[in-house]
Enzyme design. Structure first.
Site, PDB file in Angstrom:
ATOM      1  N   SER A 685      42.215  48.984  33.752  1.00 44.89           N
ATOM      2  CA  SER A 685      41.622  48.517  32.509  1.00 44.89           C
ATOM      3  C   SER A 685      40.135  48.907  32.450  1.00 44.89           C
ATOM      4  O   SER A 685      39.816  50.100  32.459  1.00 44.89           O
ATOM      5  CB  SER A 685      41.825  47.004  32.371  1.00 44.89           C
ATOM      6  OG  SER A 685      41.545  46.574  31.067  1.00 44.89           O
ATOM      7  N   ASP A 758      51.356  49.390  25.886  1.00 47.43           N
ATOM      8  CA  ASP A 758      50.145  48.609  26.146  1.00 47.43           C
ATOM      9  C   ASP A 758      49.683  47.942  24.853  1.00 47.43           C
ATOM     10  O   ASP A 758      49.407  48.609  23.864  1.00 47.43           O
ATOM     11  CB  ASP A 758      49.057  49.537  26.687  1.00 47.43           C
ATOM     12  CG  ASP A 758      47.848  48.779  27.234  1.00 47.43           C
ATOM     13  OD1 ASP A 758      47.699  47.584  26.918  1.00 47.43           O
ATOM     14  OD2 ASP A 758      47.063  49.390  27.979  1.00 47.43           O
ATOM     15  N   HIS A 792      50.166  46.354  29.391  1.00 48.06           N
ATOM     16  CA  HIS A 792      48.877  46.605  30.045  1.00 48.06           C
ATOM     17  C   HIS A 792      48.982  46.534  31.567  1.00 48.06           C
ATOM     18  O   HIS A 792      48.332  47.287  32.282  1.00 48.06           O
ATOM     19  CB  HIS A 792      47.846  45.591  29.536  1.00 48.06           C
ATOM     20  CG  HIS A 792      46.439  45.932  29.903  1.00 48.06           C
ATOM     21  ND1 HIS A 792      45.825  47.104  29.533  1.00 48.06           N
ATOM     22  CD2 HIS A 792      45.502  45.242  30.621  1.00 48.06           C
ATOM     23  CE1 HIS A 792      44.585  47.127  29.992  1.00 48.06           C
ATOM     24  NE2 HIS A 792      44.364  46.017  30.660  1.00 48.06           N
TER      25      HIS A 792
END
Length: 823
Positions: A685, A758, A792
């Site tokens: 991330s 995601d 994610h």
């Protein structure tokens, strides 16, 4: 009995078609594509490690007499993760079970008394999918929600009566909320799939017309949310699965009484006396550019017969909320505990705009339904309200607030009766000042099921992680709400990591004498001891109440230490250094630096230690720590502070993370652990964003691993992470920190991994695809791995094993380990 009932639970939702495999591209003359059967498997030692079932999580009953050991698989299958999902209005829905879409579940239960007098396993079938389980407020009942066919199923049973469990509803909708125990503890407030709802609205064969959006001069800045509505058919699907029938369902026999008509109910909470329900529901028109929590909303009080008693608010579509701002009108509405007639909420005094000058930003309001008048103001807070925590004496309440400008948090205790002393400050610190963190207020259930602070006279209790310069030393403390004074009752000793898991209210005197030491439970672990739960009897005695065994014994050969070092500008830094099994003094290993940048206002908080060398080492899922079994050393959670004014700190983002990375590399090289030519960097991330920037702006690393990142900040133009300025206000910053725009300078091999689904704001899968294309077009070395069905984070067993295989293969290729012991 529980075993017979839950053993019969089936997930009747049809299994989706298995994802054919990972799509991987690598920069070469012709992109390489792996199709069907493309999932890879890492070395067996790593595969066994990440596939080992984890130790159970434990839920203690509110009275501290029982515990539930709740088991889950290491990972679900790709079939489960990749089942049908609907992305609508900023949320994801599981249409097969009329539930919020989940990618994990629990499937094993052990029920035991803490005194050791009873313990039994609840056998469950392999296809059980438990998505919620817990205790009633007085520890009498246990409720469980499982995925089902067309809706979720609700099961209940009396803990002390093993033959009492039963299915009480197979029509539960959990799109917006789970069932809630009513104050009588004999029934639950549920949202049900409406009777006679009918089939899912079919997609039109002929589009009804273009989908049109229009801007009319209002400022509507918005983060880059995903899964928004795109058409009238999307709106119909959202209503079909989101609408529910509010009902009270009897725990005794499953009979239910409907409350009102079906509606898009996003929140429903019973009053403490069980006579009313506070309902928040959505109304049309919806928006194609806003998520559901900004849709037009009605906040109402309903009687149990469904009649409207009072409308609290009728809020229009909130399309003009400033970045980091809040909605105007009532928000954070709730019941006052201990009575059934008072609704409380807060309202913005600054128009919801954090940039507007204001002496106070919020006010707390209360409405006495029995009095028949209007709402009255209780008190104001200087900064943005974050919530209320009531004490057991509900005339006392702790109000928390947040100062965005300073990144500061404050808690103040107010006496609503007006008879006590003035407001008392209980906490006042930077959110990044972990050394000054007083811990979280310990909560318990009152008789109605409301969560209130454990109170003994004028004292409340707090439990925290206890950050210190030598690592985390968790504690239990009590704090006087009339003076603000705190005292530590218990602290974890160095060499172990032990934190409070549950505090019992039995034995408290109600007057808070100095001699009172409550009974509490901790979760205790050390580098060699598996995490287990320990009962502290309040008189200095302690007894283990669980005996979990090591799920990953192969990791016991791993050694670790807390490593401290300094950035060139004097900012203190730290990380946890892990060394692989078999390490001997003098060994030099290929090394991976794994990090995630955080923002700080000042150097003093940026350098604080927030780790413990005394934790039990475990590896789960896609954790990079699995690379230890492949011979790599890992510098984990290497601090990458970005220090400065919150409005402008990203002006020097690149310079600061490069300086921190230089210090990290120097520390491991000086320590004699790593060869400077065989060090890689990685992150997930925002850590992936950091990784790509380090490769673009330094020559410190041989290779990089970037998972689920965002690399072109012009695609997140209204801010990112803690950046408060828009692209048009700070174009140079957006350009400088976007590694996509510096792809021509990335000359180290970069492995890019991303979930195809995601949903995280800002990290569209396109971010990795575009960076890969940029690297490919500029002659860089890169590999792009897109994971079917994953969001994610990556959950499916096949995806987890594949990611581990990709990371190991990438580092093996570019940081080829030398023979053991070679220098």
């Amino acid at each position: 009995m529980w075993s017979l009932i839950l053993a019969a639970v089936l997930v009747a939702a049809p299994a989706p078609q298995r994802a054919p495999g990972v799509v991987a591209q690598e920069r070469s003359t012709v992109p390489l594509i792996e199709g069907s059967g493309g999932y890879r498997r890492p070395p067996e030692a790593v595969a066994q490690l990440v596939s080992a079932p984890p130790t159970p999580r434990v839920e203690f009953s509110p009275d501290g007499e029982w515990m539930l050991e709740i088991e889950r698989p290491a990972q679900p299958s790709i079939e489960f993760v990749n089942r049908r999902m609907l992305g609508l209005a900023g949320m994801r829905i599981d249409p097969a079970s009329n539930a919020a879409f989940v990618t994990g579940y629990e499937n094993g239960l052990v029920l035991a008394r803490l005194d050791g007098s009873a313990r039994r396993r609840v056998p469950t079938r392999d296809d059980v999918r438990i998505i919620d389980i817990g205790w009633s407020q007085n520890s009498t009942w246990i409720g469980a929600v499982t995925l089902g066919d067309g809706a979720c199923k609700l099961w209940v049973g009396v803990a002390a009566q093993p033959n009492s469990a039963k299915l009480i509803s197979d029509r539960v909708s959990t799109v917006f909320q789970m069932p809630i125990w009513m104050p009588d503890e004999r029934s639950l407030l549920c949202t049900l799939v409406p009777d006679g709802r009918g089939a899912e609205p079919p997609a039109p064969l002929r589009p009804p017309g273009p989908n049109v959006q229009e801007a009319s001069g209002e400022r509507t800045p918005l983060r880059t949310y995903q899964d928004l509505l795109t058409s009238a058919h999307d709106a119909a699907l959202f209503e079909h699965y989101g609408k529910s029938q509010l009902a009270v369902v009897s725990a005794d026999d499953g009979t239910h009484v409907n409350i009102g008509r079906p509606a898009l109910i996003v929140s429903a909470t019973p009053s403490p006396d069980g006579t009313r329900v506070l309902v928040e529901r959505l109304e049309r028109p919806y928006s194609l550019s806003q998520p559901w929590w900004r849709f037009a909303t009605k906040l109402e009080v309903w009687k149990l017969d469904g009649t409207l008693e009072r409308e609290i608010a009728d809020l229009p579509l909130a399309s003009e909320i400033p970045i980091d701002g809040v909605r105007t009108g009532p928000r954070m509405a709730r019941w006052k505990p201990g009575e059934g007639r008072t609704v409380m909420w807060c309202e913005a005094l600054d128009g919801g705009d954090p940039k507007r000058e204001a002496a106070q930003r919020d006010k707390w309001m209360a409405l006495d339904l029995a009095a028949g008048g209007g709402p009255r103001e209780l008190f104001r807070v200087e900064h943005r309200a974050r919530g209320l925590t009531f004490l057991s004496d509900v005339q006392k309440v702790v109000a928390s607030e947040y100062d965005r400008d300073r990144r500061w948090t404050r808690e103040i205790c107010h006496d609503l009766s007006g008879a006590g002393i003035g407001p008392v400050v209980l906490e006042d610190r930077s959110v990044r000042d972990r050394y000054a963190d007083p811990g979280n207020v310990v909560l318990t259930n009152d008789e109605s099921g409301d969560r209130v602070a454990v109170q003994d006279g004028e004292w409340i209790y707090r439990a925290g992680d206890g950050a210190t310069p030598d690592g985390l030393l968790p504690f239990l403390a009590r704090q006087n709400v009339t003076t603000g004074r705190s005292e530590i009752l218990w602290r974890c000793q160095p060499g172990v990591f032990e934190r409070v898991a549950h505090l019992s209210t039995s034995g408290l005197t109600g007057v808070g004498g100095a001699e009172v030491r409550p009974r509490f439970l901790t979760r205790r672990e050390s580098p060699t001891a598996v995490p287990n739960y320990v009962l502290h009897d309040g008189e200095g005695g302690r007894r283990a109440v669980t005996s979990f065994t090591d799920p990953q014994p192969a990791l016991r050969g791993v050694t670790k230490e807390l490593l401290k070092y300094q950035r060139a500008d004097g900012v203190p830094l730290s990380a946890t250094l892990y060394l692989p099994p078999g390490h001997k003094p003098g060994d030099v290993h290929p090394l991976l630096v794994w990090a995630y940048p955080l923002e700080y206002n000042d150097v003093s908080t940026a350098g604080q230690v927030d780790a413990s060398p005394s934790r039990f080492t475990t590896v789960s899922g896609i954790s990079h720590l699995a690379l230890l079994m492949a011979g790599y050393a890992i510098l984990d959670d290497a601090t990458m502070p970005v220090v400065g004014d919150p409005e402008t700190m990203n002006d020097t983002f690149v310079e600061q993370i490069v300086a921190a990375a230089e210090a990290a590399v120097a520390a491991v090289v000086e320590r004699g652990i790593a060869d400077p030519d065989r060090i890689a960097v990685g992150g997930h991330s925002y850590g992936a964003f950091m990784t790509a920037n380090l490769l673009a702006h330094s020559q410190l690393f041989r290779a990089g691993i970037a998972r689920s990142g965002a690399y072109n900040r012009t695609l997140t133009p209204f801010g990112f992470q803690s950046e408060r300025r828009t692209l048009w206000e700070a174009p140079q910053v957006y350009y400088t920190v976007s590694p996509f725009l510096h792809a021509d300078t990335i000359d180290e091999p970069l492995l890019l991994i991303h979930g195809e689904l995601d949903a995280n704001a800002g990290t569209y899968p396109m971010q990795s695809e575009r960076l890969f294309s940029a690297l490919q077009g500029n002659g860089g070395t890169a590999r792009l791995v897109m994971l079917p069905g994953e969001a994610h984070g990556y959950r499916a067993a096949e995806s987890v094993l594949h990611v581990q295989a990709e990371m190991i293969a990438w580092l093996d290729r570019y940081l080829a380990p030398r023979e053991e012991g070679a220098r």
